[in-house]
Write a protein that holds these residues in place. Sequence first.
Motif, PDB file in Angstrom:
ATOM      1  N   PRO A   1     -19.871 -19.305  29.660  1.00  0.00           N
ATOM      2  CA  PRO A   1     -20.532 -19.610  30.928  1.00  0.00           C
ATOM      3  C   PRO A   1     -19.564 -19.804  32.091  1.00  0.00           C
ATOM      4  CG  PRO A   1     -21.500 -20.903  29.153  1.00  0.00           C
ATOM      5  CD  PRO A   1     -20.338 -20.166  28.565  1.00  0.00           C
ATOM      6  N   ALA A   2     -18.427 -20.457  31.848  1.00  0.00           N
ATOM      7  CA  ALA A   2     -17.505 -20.724  32.957  1.00  0.00           C
ATOM      8  C   ALA A   2     -16.860 -19.431  33.446  1.00  0.00           C
ATOM      9  CB  ALA A   2     -16.431 -21.706  32.494  1.00  0.00           C
ATOM     10  N   ALA A   3     -16.446 -18.564  32.517  1.00  0.00           N
ATOM     11  CA  ALA A   3     -15.813 -17.311  32.907  1.00  0.00           C
ATOM     12  C   ALA A   3     -16.814 -16.420  33.635  1.00  0.00           C
ATOM     13  CB  ALA A   3     -15.266 -16.592  31.690  1.00  0.00           C
ATOM     14  N   ALA A   4     -18.090 -16.484  33.222  1.00  0.00           N
ATOM     15  CA  ALA A   4     -19.113 -15.687  33.886  1.00  0.00           C
ATOM     16  C   ALA A   4     -19.282 -16.152  35.326  1.00  0.00           C
ATOM     17  CB  ALA A   4     -20.434 -15.812  33.137  1.00  0.00           C
ATOM     18  N   GLU A   5     -19.285 -17.466  35.551  1.00  0.00           N
ATOM     19  CA  GLU A   5     -19.381 -18.006  36.906  1.00  0.00           C
ATOM     20  C   GLU A   5     -18.244 -17.483  37.767  1.00  0.00           C
ATOM     21  OE1 GLU A   5     -21.587 -19.896  38.417  1.00  0.00           O
ATOM     22  OE2 GLU A   5     -22.886 -19.906  36.651  1.00  0.00           O
ATOM     23  N   GLU A   6     -17.059 -17.449  37.170  1.00  0.00           N
ATOM     24  CA  GLU A   6     -15.864 -16.997  37.857  1.00  0.00           C
ATOM     25  C   GLU A   6     -16.046 -15.561  38.376  1.00  0.00           C
ATOM     26  OE1 GLU A   6     -12.263 -16.463  35.306  1.00  0.00           O
ATOM     27  OE2 GLU A   6     -12.237 -18.633  35.506  1.00  0.00           O
ATOM     28  N   VAL A   7     -16.515 -14.689  37.469  1.00  0.00           N
ATOM     29  CA  VAL A   7     -16.691 -13.282  37.822  1.00  0.00           C
ATOM     30  C   VAL A   7     -17.780 -13.131  38.884  1.00  0.00           C
ATOM     31  CG1 VAL A   7     -17.484 -11.081  36.934  1.00  0.00           C
ATOM     32  CG2 VAL A   7     -15.828 -12.411  35.641  1.00  0.00           C
ATOM     33  N   LEU A   8     -18.882 -13.878  38.720  1.00  0.00           N
ATOM     34  CA  LEU A   8     -19.986 -13.749  39.668  1.00  0.00           C
ATOM     35  C   LEU A   8     -19.602 -14.281  41.046  1.00  0.00           C
ATOM     36  CD1 LEU A   8     -22.828 -14.656  37.227  1.00  0.00           C
ATOM     37  CD2 LEU A   8     -22.470 -12.465  38.334  1.00  0.00           C
ATOM     38  N   ALA A   9     -18.775 -15.324  41.057  1.00  0.00           N
ATOM     39  CA  ALA A   9     -18.329 -15.854  42.341  1.00  0.00           C
ATOM     40  C   ALA A   9     -17.529 -14.790  43.089  1.00  0.00           C
ATOM     41  CB  ALA A   9     -17.477 -17.105  42.125  1.00  0.00           C
ATOM     42  N   VAL A  10     -16.717 -14.054  42.344  1.00  0.00           N
ATOM     43  CA  VAL A  10     -15.941 -12.982  42.962  1.00  0.00           C
ATOM     44  C   VAL A  10     -16.862 -11.910  43.544  1.00  0.00           C
ATOM     45  CG1 VAL A  10     -14.481 -11.019  42.395  1.00  0.00           C
ATOM     46  CG2 VAL A  10     -13.847 -13.301  41.632  1.00  0.00           C
ATOM     47  N   LEU A  11     -17.889 -11.548  42.768  1.00  0.00           N
ATOM     48  CA  LEU A  11     -18.807 -10.514  43.251  1.00  0.00           C
ATOM     49  C   LEU A  11     -19.504 -10.967  44.524  1.00  0.00           C
ATOM     50  CD1 LEU A  11     -20.439  -9.202  39.979  1.00  0.00           C
ATOM     51  CD2 LEU A  11     -18.681  -8.140  41.387  1.00  0.00           C
ATOM     52  N   GLN A  12     -19.914 -12.215  44.526  1.00  0.00           N
ATOM     53  CA  GLN A  12     -20.620 -12.706  45.705  1.00  0.00           C
ATOM     54  C   GLN A  12     -19.710 -12.686  46.936  1.00  0.00           C
ATOM     55  OE1 GLN A  12     -22.323 -16.608  45.493  1.00  0.00           O
ATOM     56  NE2 GLN A  12     -23.954 -15.972  46.858  1.00  0.00           N
ATOM     57  N   ARG A  13     -18.459 -13.027  46.704  1.00  0.00           N
ATOM     58  CA  ARG A  13     -17.505 -13.023  47.805  1.00  0.00           C
ATOM     59  C   ARG A  13     -17.323 -11.601  48.360  1.00  0.00           C
ATOM     60  NH1 ARG A  13     -11.606 -15.607  47.566  1.00  0.00           N
ATOM     61  NH2 ARG A  13     -11.117 -15.220  49.756  1.00  0.00           N
ATOM     62  N   LEU A  14     -17.294 -10.626  47.454  1.00  0.00           N
ATOM     63  CA  LEU A  14     -17.141  -9.237  47.897  1.00  0.00           C
ATOM     64  C   LEU A  14     -18.313  -8.813  48.765  1.00  0.00           C
ATOM     65  CD1 LEU A  14     -15.940  -7.508  44.640  1.00  0.00           C
ATOM     66  CD2 LEU A  14     -14.613  -8.083  46.656  1.00  0.00           C
ATOM     67  N   VAL A  15     -19.520  -9.199  48.311  1.00  0.00           N
ATOM     68  CA  VAL A  15     -20.716  -8.800  49.046  1.00  0.00           C
ATOM     69  C   VAL A  15     -20.750  -9.485  50.408  1.00  0.00           C
ATOM     70  CG1 VAL A  15     -23.222  -8.904  49.042  1.00  0.00           C
ATOM     71  CG2 VAL A  15     -22.007  -8.296  46.962  1.00  0.00           C
ATOM     72  N   HIS A  16     -20.440 -10.784  50.422  1.00  0.00           N
ATOM     73  CA  HIS A  16     -20.551 -11.553  51.664  1.00  0.00           C
ATOM     74  C   HIS A  16     -19.417 -11.258  52.627  1.00  0.00           C
ATOM     75  CE1 HIS A  16     -23.673 -14.761  50.531  1.00  0.00           C
ATOM     76  NE2 HIS A  16     -23.816 -13.704  49.774  1.00  0.00           N
ATOM     77  N   ASP A  17     -18.177 -11.187  52.123  1.00  0.00           N
ATOM     78  CA  ASP A  17     -17.026 -11.081  53.028  1.00  0.00           C
ATOM     79  C   ASP A  17     -16.661  -9.646  53.350  1.00  0.00           C
ATOM     80  OD1 ASP A  17     -17.076 -13.726  52.740  1.00  0.00           O
ATOM     81  OD2 ASP A  17     -15.132 -13.955  51.768  1.00  0.00           O
ATOM     82  N   LEU A  18     -16.788  -8.755  52.377  1.00  0.00           N
ATOM     83  CA  LEU A  18     -16.307  -7.391  52.601  1.00  0.00           C
ATOM     84  C   LEU A  18     -17.439  -6.390  52.794  1.00  0.00           C
ATOM     85  CD1 LEU A  18     -13.455  -7.221  49.935  1.00  0.00           C
ATOM     86  CD2 LEU A  18     -13.293  -7.829  52.331  1.00  0.00           C
ATOM     87  N   GLY A  19     -18.684  -6.839  52.600  1.00  0.00           N
ATOM     88  CA  GLY A  19     -19.796  -5.918  52.794  1.00  0.00           C
ATOM     89  C   GLY A  19     -19.885  -4.839  51.725  1.00  0.00           C
ATOM     90  N   THR A  20     -19.318  -5.120  50.555  1.00  0.00           N
ATOM     91  CA  THR A  20     -19.396  -4.143  49.471  1.00  0.00           C
ATOM     92  C   THR A  20     -20.827  -4.086  48.941  1.00  0.00           C
ATOM     93  OG1 THR A  20     -17.220  -4.927  48.857  1.00  0.00           O
ATOM     94  CG2 THR A  20     -18.294  -3.457  47.300  1.00  0.00           C
ATOM     95  N   THR A  21     -21.283  -2.892  48.602  1.00  0.00           N
ATOM     96  CA  THR A  21     -22.595  -2.733  47.985  1.00  0.00           C
ATOM     97  C   THR A  21     -22.397  -2.799  46.475  1.00  0.00           C
ATOM     98  OG1 THR A  21     -23.089  -1.220  49.767  1.00  0.00           O
ATOM     99  CG2 THR A  21     -24.630  -1.265  47.919  1.00  0.00           C
ATOM    100  N   VAL A  22     -23.166  -3.663  45.817  1.00  0.00           N
ATOM    101  CA  VAL A  22     -22.983  -3.812  44.378  1.00  0.00           C
ATOM    102  C   VAL A  22     -24.276  -3.450  43.664  1.00  0.00           C
ATOM    103  CG1 VAL A  22     -22.478  -5.434  42.503  1.00  0.00           C
ATOM    104  CG2 VAL A  22     -21.276  -5.634  44.673  1.00  0.00           C
TER     105      VAL A  22
END
Lengths: 561, 349
Positions: free
Chosen positions: A174-195
Motif C-alpha cells: 500500500p505505501a509503495a502504491a501511494e508513492e507511485v500514484l502521488a507521482v502520477l498525480q503530480r505529473l497530471v497537475h503540474d506538467l499537464g500530462t495525459t494519463v
Amino acid sequence: MIRFEKVSVTYDGAPEPTVRDVDFEVPEGELALLVGPSGVGKSTVLGAVSGLVPHFTGGTLGGRVTVAGRDTRTHKPRELADVVGTVGQDPLAHFVTDTVEDELAYGMESLGLAPEVMRRRVEETLDLLGLAGLRDRPIATLSGGQRQRVAIGSVLTPHPQVLVLDEPTSALDPAAAEEVLAVLQRLVHDLGTTVLMAEHRLERVIHYADRVILLPTPGAPPVTGTPSEIMSVSPVHPPVVALGRLANWSPLPLTVRDARRKAGDLRDRLADAAPAAPAGPHRGGQASPPPARGNPGRLFGRRTKNTETRPPHPADAHRLTVRRDHLTALHHIDLTVTPGETIALMGRNGAGKSTLLNTFVGLLEPTTGTVTVGGRTPHRTPPRDLIRHVGLVPQEPRDLLYADTVATECAAADQDADADPGTCRALLDRLLPGIADDTHPRDLSEGQCLALALAVVLTARPPLLLLDEPTRGLDYAAKARLVTALRELAAEGHAIVLATHDVELAAEIAHRVVLLAEGEMIADGPTAEIVVSSPSFAPQVTKILAPQRWLTVSQVQEALG
Amino acid sequence: MHPGAWWVWAISLGTAATRTTNPLLLGLLIVVSAYVVATHRSPAPWARSYSAFAKLAFAVLLIRLVFAVALGSPIPGTHVLLTLPEIPLPHWAQGIRLGGEVTAEALVFAAYDGLKLATLLICVGAANALASPSRLLKSLPGALYETGVAVVVALTFAPHLIADVQRLRAARRLRGRPDRGVRGLLQVGLPVLEGALERSVALAAAMEARGYGRSADVPARVRRTTAALTLGGLLGVCAGTYGLLTAEGGSYGAPLLLAGIVAALAGLRLGGRRSLRTRYRPDPWGPRAWLVTGSGVAVAALLTLASSRAPEALHPGVVPLTAPTLPLWPAASILLALLPAFVVPREHS
C-alpha cells in the motif's frame, strides 16, 4: 489528446474482435482510468494507444486511433515514442540497461536529444520521482516500488504528452502504491500530462481519476463518464462504492473522506450491532492462540512433551532466523498455526513474507531456530511426503504448471499425490467451474490459472495451505470466488497462511494478521485489532466507520439485515 | 574514465602473460592486476565476477596438472615421482597414453603452462571488474549501436534464465517431485524456454515503444558506399592478418591490414549517419585514459622485447630442472602496470 474512433481489434486466428466499437476521447491533462473485469481487452486498448497493437502484436485494427494528432495506422510505435510513454505490467521486462541513470537516459538517446538536454532532464526526473539517491544503483537491486518509479521515469524523460500504464500498482504494497500514484498525480497537475491507465485495485486509484472508461463485458462498447457516474453502474467497484450503494448515498462517494462525511447516519444505525466475527478456527472459542510459547497445552507443563496425545500443529516456527546473501531475511520468528485458522501475513515488499512461506515448504533452510510442518522438518522431508502436509501456491501460479492441457495437468497432480483419478478435476470444478479440459494452461486467465494451481496443490489434501500474493492481477469477481473457496477450505479444517498486500482480502477472510517488518514480527493478533490500528493496513470500510470496528461490506450488510 | 582504457590495459597484461612462462613474472602480473582491481573496482554486482574468474583460473591450472599426470607428457624427464598403473589402449589409439610414469619435469612444465593460461584468465576477470562489458558496448560507434544493444540484452538474459531455472525447479518440489537431478532439469526446460521467449517479446515491445530503431533517411549513394567500404575493409583485414601470420606473407601483410582497418572504420563512420541516436554522458577519453592504456601497452611491448632478447630468463628450462630466477628489468617493466592505481581517482561507492 487520445482519440478512439469506432475502433475494433481482431487478433489473428480469433473468431471475434477482442474489442469492438471503442469510441472515446481523453482530453489533454486528464487522468483517465480504464476499468473492467479480466479479459475484456483493457491491455488491447492500451496497446492501441502506443501503436504496439497492431504493429507489434499482429491482428487487424478497424477504425482510427489518433494520439496528439498522429494516426497510429501510419506511425509505428517507434515514431510515436516521443509523444507516448508506455509502462507494461511487469517493469522488469521494460528495462534495457542495467543502472537507474542509464535507464532514464535510454529513451532520450534513441530519440537523439542533445546531451545537455538529456543531462538536465535526467536530473529533473530524478528529483521529480524521488530517485536521486538511487541514480547509480543497478536495477536488479531495487525494490518493487522503486522499479515501478524507475519505469515511469524512464518513459517520462522524453517528455511524452501521453502516459499509458498497465496495472502500475498491482504488485506493490500500500505505501509503495501511494508513492507511485502521488507521482502520477503530480505529473497530471503540474506538467499537464495525459494519463491513461488500467488498474484492478480501484480502491487505490479511483479518487485520482478525472474520467472512467468502463469496458463492461468482452466485445461490448465502452461506457465513459465521471468516476461517480460510472461507479454507480460498474460491475467492478471498490468497497467504498459498495458501501455507498448499500447505504444509498447520493452522489456516490469515491473517497474515504467523502464517505465519512455521509456516514454519520449509518454509524448511528450500526451503533448497537456488533460486527459478526468471521467464523473462528475450529478449536473452541478462543479466536487465535497467542504465538508459540503461550500455547494452552503449555499449562499442563511436562505432559505436552508427549506429543502423541495431540496431533502436531499444521505449522510451527520457533525462534526462526533465516539469513540469505549476508542479509537477515527473518529474525526470531515465533509462529504457530492451528487447524482451521486463516492467517494473513502483511508488510512491505521485501519484509520477509515470501521467505517465511518458502521456509515452511522447505525451499529455504532455517539458519537457526526450528520450523516444523505437521511435526516434520520441511527441508529434510522428501517432496512426495511433504505435499501431504503443506501446499504452497507461489506468487506466479503458472510456475506450478508444466503440462500442455488442463486435463493432463490434473492427471499428473493425481499421480503425484497418489489420489484417486479425477480428484484434481473435481476440486477444480468446485473452485471454478467451466474450464475446458483441452485448454493450454498458458491461455488461462489469471483467475483460472490460480484456481488450477490451487486445485493441483489441494489434490494431496495438505492440512496447511500457503498462498503468496494470491490476488495479484485478479478482478473483483475472481477475488470474490477466491474468498468463498478459501472460507470453505478453512471451514473444512485447512489452516491457511496467505502473504498479501491486499488489505481488503485480509479483512474478508483472515482470523489473524501477522505484520512483518525487516524480517521481524512486529504485530500478531486478531484481524480486527491489528488492521484497525494501522493507517496503511486498514480496509476502507474500517476507515469510514471508525471508531466502530467494521471490516467488510458484507459484515455491515448482515448487521443491517 | 573510458571503460575501453581499462580493457586495453587488462588485455595488454594478458598479452604480456603469453610472452613468458616464468612463474615469478606471472605471479607478479597477477599481483599487480589484483592490486589495481582491489583499489579501483566498481561497486556494481558484476565486479564480483573477478572472484569467479580467479576460481576458474585455479580450476584451469588444476585440470592442466591432472591431464599431465593422467595422460603423460612429451617432456622427457628423469626424476620419476610416482608410477601410475598404465592402461593398455588398443592400437588405433596409438600415441595416447593413460597412466604410466609421472616425472617432476612434466609436472613443472604443466604447471608453468597452466599458470600462463590462468594469468590470462585473471587479466580478463580484472577487465570485467574494472569496467563492465556493457559499459564498453555503450561506446561502440553509432553504426554498431543496434548490435551492441542486442549483445547487452543477451548478457542480461543469462542471469534471468538461471533465476528462472531455479524458480521452476523449486516449484517442482511443491508438486511433490524431486527438485534435484538431471530429469528435474529437463522437465523444466520447456517452461523455462517459454518464459524466456515471453520475456524477450515483452522487452522487444518495450524497446520498440521507446523508440529503438528510429533511423534517419540516407541517400542510396551513401548506403552503397558504406556497404562497399565495410565489406572491402573486412576482407582487407582478413587477408592482412593471414599475411602477417604466414611466414611468406610478411611483405604485404601489414599494409593490407592497415588499409583494411582504415576502410572498415570509414565504413562505420559513414554508417553512423543512419543513426539518430545521441549519447548520454559519454565516457571521455582523457589524459588518464591515455596513461592507463599506455602503461598496459608498455608492459606488453617490453615483455615481448624481453622474450626475444632474453628468452632463457622468460622461459626457465625444465630439462634439466632449474629454479626460475627473477629477471630484473622485465620484472621492473611489469611494475609499470601499477601506474593506474596511482593516477586514476577511486570511484565512490
